[in-house]
Design a protein around this motif. Structure first.
Motif, PDB file in Angstrom:
ATOM      1  N   ALA A   1       0.833  -1.201   0.000  1.00 10.63           N
ATOM      2  CA  ALA A   1       0.000   0.000   0.000  1.00 10.63           C
ATOM      3  C   ALA A   1       0.867   1.249   0.000  1.00 10.63           C
ATOM      4  CB  ALA A   1      -0.932  -0.004   1.216  1.00 10.63           C
ATOM      5  N   MET A   2       1.976   1.228   0.737  1.00  9.73           N
ATOM      6  CA  MET A   2       2.879   2.387   0.735  1.00  9.73           C
ATOM      7  C   MET A   2       3.510   2.596  -0.635  1.00  9.73           C
ATOM      8  SD  MET A   2       4.790   2.156   4.416  1.00  9.73           S
ATOM      9  CE  MET A   2       3.926   2.568   5.941  1.00  9.73           C
ATOM     10  N   ILE A   3       3.863   1.494  -1.298  1.00  5.07           N
ATOM     11  CA  ILE A   3       4.423   1.611  -2.645  1.00  5.07           C
ATOM     12  C   ILE A   3       3.364   2.181  -3.595  1.00  5.07           C
ATOM     13  CG2 ILE A   3       5.258   0.286  -4.629  1.00  5.07           C
ATOM     14  CD1 ILE A   3       6.621  -1.599  -2.635  1.00  5.07           C
ATOM     15  N   ALA A   4       2.115   1.718  -3.463  1.00  3.01           N
ATOM     16  CA  ALA A   4       1.039   2.258  -4.309  1.00  3.01           C
ATOM     17  C   ALA A   4       0.847   3.748  -4.060  1.00  3.01           C
ATOM     18  CB  ALA A   4      -0.256   1.493  -4.046  1.00  3.01           C
TER      19      ALA A   4
ATOM     20  N   ARG B   1       4.229   5.918 -18.802  1.00  5.51           N
ATOM     21  CA  ARG B   1       5.026   4.984 -18.001  1.00  5.51           C
ATOM     22  C   ARG B   1       4.703   5.119 -16.515  1.00  5.51           C
ATOM     23  NH1 ARG B   1       9.266   6.772 -21.405  1.00  5.51           N
ATOM     24  NH2 ARG B   1      10.165   7.934 -19.662  1.00  5.51           N
ATOM     25  N   ALA B   2       4.494   6.363 -16.043  1.00  3.30           N
ATOM     26  CA  ALA B   2       4.158   6.559 -14.631  1.00  3.30           C
ATOM     27  C   ALA B   2       2.811   5.925 -14.309  1.00  3.30           C
ATOM     28  CB  ALA B   2       4.127   8.055 -14.297  1.00  3.30           C
ATOM     29  N   ARG B   3       1.846   6.065 -15.218  1.00  2.00           N
ATOM     30  CA  ARG B   3       0.538   5.447 -14.981  1.00  2.00           C
ATOM     31  C   ARG B   3       0.650   3.917 -14.984  1.00  2.00           C
ATOM     32  NH1 ARG B   3      -3.713   9.139 -18.608  1.00  2.00           N
ATOM     33  NH2 ARG B   3      -3.773  10.912 -17.144  1.00  2.00           N
TER      34      ARG B   3
ATOM     35  N   GLU C   1       3.103   5.824  -3.040  1.00  4.41           N
ATOM     36  CA  GLU C   1       4.259   6.534  -3.603  1.00  4.41           C
ATOM     37  C   GLU C   1       4.125   6.648  -5.121  1.00  4.41           C
ATOM     38  OE1 GLU C   1       7.701   6.821  -5.887  1.00  4.41           O
ATOM     39  OE2 GLU C   1       7.030   4.794  -5.403  1.00  4.41           O
ATOM     40  N   LYS C   2       3.636   5.584  -5.790  1.00  7.08           N
ATOM     41  CA  LYS C   2       3.463   5.650  -7.234  1.00  7.08           C
ATOM     42  C   LYS C   2       2.399   6.674  -7.621  1.00  7.08           C
ATOM     43  CE  LYS C   2       6.525   2.546  -8.127  1.00  7.08           C
ATOM     44  NZ  LYS C   2       7.829   2.958  -8.696  1.00  7.08           N
TER      45      LYS C   2
ATOM     46  N   ASP D   1      -0.507   1.531 -11.980  1.00 11.16           N
ATOM     47  CA  ASP D   1      -1.440   0.417 -12.169  1.00 11.16           C
ATOM     48  C   ASP D   1      -0.831  -0.898 -11.695  1.00 11.16           C
ATOM     49  OD1 ASP D   1      -3.237   2.175 -13.266  1.00 11.16           O
ATOM     50  OD2 ASP D   1      -2.658   1.774 -15.341  1.00 11.16           O
ATOM     51  N   LEU D   2       0.463  -1.091 -11.981  1.00 11.72           N
ATOM     52  CA  LEU D   2       1.120  -2.321 -11.541  1.00 11.72           C
ATOM     53  C   LEU D   2       1.149  -2.408 -10.020  1.00 11.72           C
ATOM     54  CD1 LEU D   2       2.718  -4.881 -12.134  1.00 11.72           C
ATOM     55  CD2 LEU D   2       4.791  -3.476 -12.227  1.00 11.72           C
TER      56      LEU D   2
END
Length: 573
Positions: free
Chosen positions: A49-52, A83-85, A54-55, A89-90
């Motif tokens: 969740a933290m990585i999401a 690329r950021a999107r 941050e993205k 999404d990943l």
């Protein structure tokens, strides 16, 4: 008391004592192990969740660049946004996959609102980016940026819930997790600080006092978060690489990154050109936030190391308890083997047979009915009971099937397969009661086929029946689940939508009218027969709502539609 009963009672008491003691000890060890397993899952979800989050924050950089782009648009900036999107999404897919694997939810509730808000925010950005630069007003730019801001709190809410679960399972790592949350907030507020400059850079205008004030407030919040992270580790609870990573955060972000923002502020106050647009600013500012992510990962790694240690300790305790329990059970088994084989085991088999019969499972017959003792008598009785139960169940199924078939025929129009008038009255009355209790608006759409009598007179009643069947099929395909459709009589049909206002009911009627008119009927002789229908719509709300009044009002509207030329929709006054 019979010997078999006495032995059974003695065995049961002994088994209860042993099982109770072992069960209590094993349960406590298992609960502790299960808590640590759940805590590890929650910690892993926290990281995802933290990585999401941050993205989602990182995506704002390319968004700001695209929103500040000139015409013609720079393909490289659009490519960076794409690329950021994709990275966002990943990260969300990985988070959702973790939720599904750990909790078995096919569509996690935590993700629904985030996916919806993300789609709306991206749509706003794409719409604004496709407009000419002059049309991108500060208000529209702020609205698009604000929608992107709103995404991160949704992800951070999920982080908070999973972090609390980890803290309950591992009190030792609560301080590390708090610092990790502060690091995530530090990255978010750093992104917010850079986004404040999007509108001035995009419009090439000076910062207004409110923007200067917002920058100052965000710098204060960043300094406060940094101080809180440092304060929580002053007693030596920081991981080994914490000081090194924190020094890089101070040097690169609090030095270079905030220095870049300060330079833009100075240029704004002096009235100088910024020398960069939103894309160039993002390329220089976003990399300065990378050490903050390293700080977050360092803290998460420390928390995972501590949690894994506790989990291994809990597993060792569980294995010891289980091994001891198995040894005790083996000793007890050896002592009671003779009694179990001659009395207890047959009784347990008989008990399971009774349970199966009680649950309606007649697939297996009871074994051992050849025995010449009391257990054999019981098993033979169970076999007879099974045979009688199967016969009774078959009779009951046949009776219920006949009742269901009669009920279906009583409620269905034989020609169109729709509800008949009686069934419609029953279903609509139930919906009417709910609408009264909730003070909801209830609508009725009444329609009949135009010139139906002339169809029967010119082409015969068989063609008329085909028209009725075709109209019923077209209307059924246009309606949603939960909307009541019935043949009201002759060529007249009635629809009661679910939770529908007068305007929505009129729109539905217009859609049905158009669908009927666009579906001509090809007759057996090749002649094409075009069918139309006239519609009357009525609605009402309140405790005095009446089905008869609704139908009467809709009928008057239908009469008015026919009087005005047919193939139209009229609404009750």
């Amino acid at each position: 008391m019979k010997i078999s009963r006495l032995l059974t009672l003695s065995t049961a008491v002994l088994a209860l004592l042993v099982f109770g003691m072992l069960g209590h000890i094993t349960r406590e060890a298992w609960l502790h192990y299960d808590d640590t397993s759940a805590g590890l899952q929650a910690l892993r979800l926290t990281q995802r969740a933290m990585i999401a989050a941050e993205k989602l924050s990182f995506e704002r950089g390319p968004v700001n660049a695209v929103l500040g782009d000139r015409q013609p648009a720079d393909p490289a900036r659009r490519d960076r946004l794409t690329r950021a999107r994709a990275a966002t999404d990943l990260a969300l897919i990985q988070l959702e996959r973790e939720l599904q694997n750990d909790f078995g939810t096919q569509h996690p509730v935590e993700m629904a609102s985030l996916y919806q808000a993300l789609a709306e925010a991206r749509n706003t950005v794409d719409t604004l980016a496709s407009a000419a630069p002059a049309e991108r007003t500060p208000e529209l730019l702020k609205n698009a940026i604000g929608r992107m801001f709103a995404l991160v709190p949704l992800a951070l809410d999920a982080v908070g819930g999973y972090t609390l679960a980890s803290e309950r399972a591992y009190p030792r790592i609560s301080r590390t997790l708090i610092k990790t949350r502060y690091a995530v907030e530090l990255r978010e507020y750093a992104g917010r600080l850079g986004s404040v400059l999007t509108v001035p850079l995009a419009k090439r205008q000076a910062l207004v006092p409110a923007e200067h004030e917002q920058l100052e407030m965000l710098r204060g919040r960043l300094a406060q978060l940094r101080q809180q992270i440092q304060a929580l580790g002053e007693d030596g609870g920081n991981p080994a690489g914490f000081n090194t990573v924190m020094a890089r955060v101070d040097e690169i972000y609090f030095g270079t990154g905030l220095g870049l923002v300060a330079g833009i502020e100075a240029a704004s106050r002096a009235g100088r050109d910024y020398g960069m647009d939103t894309g160039q600013f993002a390329q220089r500012y976003v990399p300065t936030m990378t050490p903050i992510l390293s700080l977050r990962d360092e803290l998460l790694q420390e928390a995972q190391t501590q949690a894994q240690s506790d989990h291994e300790h809990a597993r060792t305790e569980l294995l010891i308890v289980c091994s001891s329990g198995v040894a005790i059970l083996l000793a007890l088994t050896l002592l009671l083997l003779i009694v179990r084989r001659r009395v207890i085991v047959p009784l347990l088999r008989a008990t399971r047979a009774v349970i199966r019969l009680g649950n309606g499972d007649y697939s297996r017959d009871s074994s051992g009915s050849q025995r010449a003792d009391e257990i054999g008598d019981m098993l033979r009785a169970l076999s007879t009971l099974r045979t009688n139960s199967i016969e009774r169940q078959q009779l009951e199924l046949e009776r219920q099937h006949l009742i269901d078939e009669l009920r279906r025929r009583a409620d269905t129009d034989y020609l169109t397969g729709l509800l008949n008038r009686r069934a419609f009255t029953t279903a609509s009355t139930q919906r009417l009661r709910r609408a009264r209790g909730r003070n909801e608006t209830l609508a009725v759409v009444l329609f009949d086929i135009d010139h139906f009598k002339s169809v029967n007179d010119s082409h015969g009643h068989e063609t008329g029946d085909q028209v009725l069947i075709r109209v019923a099929s077209v209307v059924r395909e246009e309606l949603r689940d939960g909307e009541i459709l019935a043949r009201h009589g002759g060529e007249e049909f009635v629809v009661m939508p679910a939770h529908c206002t007068q305007e929505q009911a009129c729109a539905l009627a217009e859609r049905l009218r158009s669908a009927i008119a666009s579906e001509p009927l090809t007759l057996a002789d090749g002649h094409i027969l075009r069918v139309t229908a006239s519609f009357g719509v009525a609605s009402a709300a309140g405790p005095q709502i009446s089905l008869d009044d609704l139908l009467h009002a809709a009928d008057l509207a239908l009469y008015r539609a026919k009087r005005k030329g047919r193939n139209r929709v009229e609404s009750a006054a």
